[in-house]
Every structure is written in structure tokens, then in C-alpha cells.
Design an enzyme around this catalytic site. Sequence first.
Site, PDB file in Angstrom:
ATOM      1  N   ASP A  10       0.632  -1.036  -0.058  1.00  0.00           N
ATOM      2  CA  ASP A  10      -0.081   0.107   0.079  1.00  0.00           C
ATOM      3  C   ASP A  10       0.772   1.114   0.168  1.00  0.00           C
ATOM      4  O   ASP A  10       1.649   1.744   0.624  1.00  0.00           O
ATOM      5  CB  ASP A  10      -1.474   0.354   0.911  1.00  0.00           C
ATOM      6  CG  ASP A  10      -2.172  -0.974   1.126  1.00  0.00           C
ATOM      7  OD1 ASP A  10      -1.891  -2.096   0.172  1.00  0.00           O
ATOM      8  OD2 ASP A  10      -2.794  -1.361   1.923  1.00  0.00           O
ATOM      9  N   ASN A  17     -19.005  -4.098   1.412  1.00  0.00           N
ATOM     10  CA  ASN A  17     -19.822  -3.187   2.075  1.00  0.00           C
ATOM     11  C   ASN A  17     -20.713  -2.256   1.189  1.00  0.00           C
ATOM     12  O   ASN A  17     -20.921  -3.197   0.189  1.00  0.00           O
ATOM     13  CB  ASN A  17     -18.698  -1.677   1.912  1.00  0.00           C
ATOM     14  CG  ASN A  17     -18.135  -2.192   1.188  1.00  0.00           C
ATOM     15  OD1 ASN A  17     -18.468  -1.317  -0.247  1.00  0.00           O
ATOM     16  ND2 ASN A  17     -16.927  -1.188   1.259  1.00  0.00           N
ATOM     17  N   GLY A  25     -12.965  -2.486   6.849  1.00  0.00           N
ATOM     18  CA  GLY A  25     -13.529  -3.768   6.025  1.00  0.00           C
ATOM     19  C   GLY A  25     -12.806  -4.601   6.480  1.00  0.00           C
ATOM     20  O   GLY A  25     -13.786  -6.333   7.190  1.00  0.00           O
ATOM     21  N   ASP A  26     -11.919  -4.748   6.043  1.00  0.00           N
ATOM     22  CA  ASP A  26     -10.884  -6.061   6.417  1.00  0.00           C
ATOM     23  C   ASP A  26      -9.993  -6.777   8.099  1.00  0.00           C
ATOM     24  O   ASP A  26     -10.659  -7.016   8.335  1.00  0.00           O
ATOM     25  CB  ASP A  26      -8.630  -6.022   5.595  1.00  0.00           C
ATOM     26  CG  ASP A  26      -9.949  -5.680   3.692  1.00  0.00           C
ATOM     27  OD1 ASP A  26     -10.478  -6.341   3.583  1.00  0.00           O
ATOM     28  OD2 ASP A  26      -8.911  -4.843   3.381  1.00  0.00           O
ATOM     29  N   GLY A  33     -19.785   0.938   7.650  1.00  0.00           N
ATOM     30  CA  GLY A  33     -19.103   2.552   8.652  1.00  0.00           C
ATOM     31  C   GLY A  33     -19.547   2.608   9.758  1.00  0.00           C
ATOM     32  O   GLY A  33     -19.954   1.925  10.043  1.00  0.00           O
ATOM     33  N   ALA A  40      -4.243 -10.212   2.797  1.00  0.00           N
ATOM     34  CA  ALA A  40      -3.516 -10.312   4.090  1.00  0.00           C
ATOM     35  C   ALA A  40      -4.543  -9.477   5.552  1.00  0.00           C
ATOM     36  O   ALA A  40      -3.651  -9.271   6.351  1.00  0.00           O
ATOM     37  CB  ALA A  40      -2.172  -9.585   3.580  1.00  0.00           C
ATOM     38  N   ASP A  57      -8.164   7.422   8.924  1.00  0.00           N
ATOM     39  CA  ASP A  57      -7.868   6.943   7.709  1.00  0.00           C
ATOM     40  C   ASP A  57      -9.185   5.504   7.690  1.00  0.00           C
ATOM     41  O   ASP A  57      -9.032   4.678   9.074  1.00  0.00           O
ATOM     42  CB  ASP A  57      -6.978   6.631   7.512  1.00  0.00           C
ATOM     43  CG  ASP A  57      -6.223   5.621   6.379  1.00  0.00           C
ATOM     44  OD1 ASP A  57      -7.252   5.424   5.493  1.00  0.00           O
ATOM     45  OD2 ASP A  57      -5.225   5.775   6.140  1.00  0.00           O
ATOM     46  N   SER A 115      -9.248   0.811  14.390  1.00  0.00           N
ATOM     47  CA  SER A 115      -8.486   1.020  13.249  1.00  0.00           C
ATOM     48  C   SER A 115      -8.333   2.035  12.286  1.00  0.00           C
ATOM     49  O   SER A 115      -7.040   2.552  11.717  1.00  0.00           O
ATOM     50  CB  SER A 115      -8.906  -0.125  11.553  1.00  0.00           C
ATOM     51  OG  SER A 115     -10.077   0.133  11.677  1.00  0.00           O
TER      52      SER A 115
HETATM   53  O1  RIB Z   1      -8.782  -3.084   1.751  1.00  0.00           O
HETATM   54  C1  RIB Z   1      -7.903  -2.102   2.024  1.00  0.00           C
HETATM   55  C2  RIB Z   1      -7.351  -3.274   1.029  1.00  0.00           C
HETATM   56  O2  RIB Z   1      -7.432  -2.682  -0.420  1.00  0.00           O
HETATM   57  C3  RIB Z   1      -5.682  -2.133   0.431  1.00  0.00           C
HETATM   58  O3  RIB Z   1      -4.898  -2.620   1.697  1.00  0.00           O
HETATM   59  C4  RIB Z   1      -5.198  -2.176  -0.638  1.00  0.00           C
HETATM   60  O4  RIB Z   1      -3.831  -3.331  -0.671  1.00  0.00           O
HETATM   61  C5  RIB Z   1      -6.346  -2.877  -1.359  1.00  0.00           C
HETATM   62  O5  RIB Z   1      -5.948  -4.186  -1.702  1.00  0.00           O
END
Ligand code: RIB
Length: 311
Positions: free
Chosen positions: A12, A184, A251-252, A222, A41, A246, A282
Site C-alpha cells: 500500500d 460493504n 472492512g478487512d 462504516g 493479507a 483513515d 483501526s
Molecule cells: O481494503 C483495503 C485494501 O484494498 C488495501 O490494503 C489495498 O491494498 C487494497 O487491496
Amino acid sequence: MKIAVIGSNMVDLTSYITRMPILGETLEAPDFTIGCGGKGANQAVAAAVCGIDVLMVTKVGSDIFADNTITNFKKYGIDTTYVQKVPGMSSGVAPIFVDESGQNSILIIKGANNKLLPADIDAAEEDLKKCKMIILQLEIPLETVYHAISFGKKNRIPVLLNPAPATKSLDINKVCECDFFVPNETELAILTGMPTETREDVEHAAASLIARGLKNVIVTLGGRGALWMTEKEKKYVEAYRVNAVDTSGAGDAFIGCFASTYVQDSDVLAAMQKASAFAALSVTRKGTQMSYPSSEELADFLKKNQPPQIL
Ligand code: RIB
């Protein structure tokens, strides 16, 4: 107990901007960070931090980013047996733009992630069969996602699909066997072609997916919380009120924490509440994975704050 993430990794490159430059313009941005990301990841790291063993199935390139990504997985105790390097390819990269309200826009260049194929799932079969859940996203080829869902079904392993980034090419009929479908609101709108502005809109769109055969639809909204819908249930988990700087990777964070918690106690709403806390923390920091709280920080936050309401 172990879960598997079959999915992407990216590097990123995040620019914090006051506005997007127009064509031909050079514009100074106040800040920049570089960190490990990629939806797969990120979800693997979030799950690991939240206390579950994780097997990662992914591909990196043969560039300067590859070893750093593998080292990063290892730092979180993630099993990298099936993290492979692809000769002659770049790793996945994601230029991210975060505005002053903390909202993000993301570009992805998939690189080696495009080479994660159904045969790679077959190669990991014996280890995948020992996992209690498989988590998938859409930053790898769709045929691999469909194959992973069939594999899960055949081996009675629950599958969670995060249909992100959303694409109209996703064949909903081929993903109906997944146990959890977690978009989302933007992804929900793209996938259903329906509006998702209001709660009623979101409910109608989610219900249309249930009508097509999906079992559990969880829509992350959100700051508006998250909706869980099944044929019989419709529940909202409210969001924690925090100051967002930020939102990228939130979501991850939610998905990784949800999966980690759910496989341990099978309580969807309790897992959503904890995931909501992890995601809330986060967004108070910059970056994707680098913004995730430690397990101690999460425990401290949960102790000091009431769980979010369920409506
Ligand atoms: O969901 C956020 C992610 O989306 C970021 O880390 C970016 O790499 C994209 O995959």
C-alpha cells in the site's frame, strides 16, 4: 484452531491528500506512508491478531517487495507454506488516496495475485482440509474463488466471501454455497444494481441476495454499523463512535476479527460486536495493517467501552 485466507497481498502506497489533482496538474500532498496491505493479507493479519492461527495462500512477485511481505506474515505468526514467489512478475501494489475526512480511494495493480490459480488450492488441499473456515476476496482470479467455494462445500469447511473489489462479472449463482457473504454498501450496490443510501435501501438490496440463495449476508456500513441478514434474521450492530483519520483497511479489519471470533464461539452477533471494535480502532490511525490495534489494545478498548447496541 486454524483458518485459511486464500487471497491477495499488496504493497500500500498511501498519499494523504487535500484534493485529487486535475489532469496535467502537479499537487503537493501533505503526507505519505508505505505498508503491507491487500485485502487478503489484511484479513489474515486481523484474524491472527484476534487470536487464531492463519494459513495464507497467496502469491508475491519477484521484486523488492516480495520478501518484505513474507517477513510481515511471519511477524504475525501466519503460516507462509503456501506463499509463493512468481518469477518475472511484480507484487501487487495499491496506490491509495485518503482525504481530510479519512475517506479513501484505492487503485490496485494485482501483479502476482493474478497468478493464484485453482491448482494452487489443490496443492494446499491437505492443509486446507484442517482449517475451520476459508476466507476469500476478489483480488485474485474469479475461477480461483469459485474453486475455493466448491472445495469448502465438498470438505464441509465454512466459507466467507468478501466480494471486494465488487465486479459485475461475479456470478452470484456460483457463490451461493458460501456461508457468509460480506460486502460493504458500495459493493452491495454494484453487485445488485440497487441503491444503498438508506437503511431500507440496504435491506432491500441484501434481501435480493438472500432471495438468490445466499445464506448469511453481512453488510458493513462504516460509521452506520453493520447489518446481518438471513432468511429469518435482520439485525444491526451499531458502530462505535470514534474520530476517523483513515478508513482504508477497516472492512478487512472487521472481516478478519469477525472470522477469528466466530470460528471460536459460533455467535454471529457477538463476533460482529468485537469486529466492530477492532475496525473502529483501526480507523483512528493511518494506514491499513499498520493501523490495526494489538490484542492488548483491543482488550483494553473492550473493557472501557460498552458493546455496541444490537437493533
Ligand atoms: O481494503 C483495503 C485494501 O484494498 C488495501 O490494503 C489495498 O491494498 C487494497 O487491496
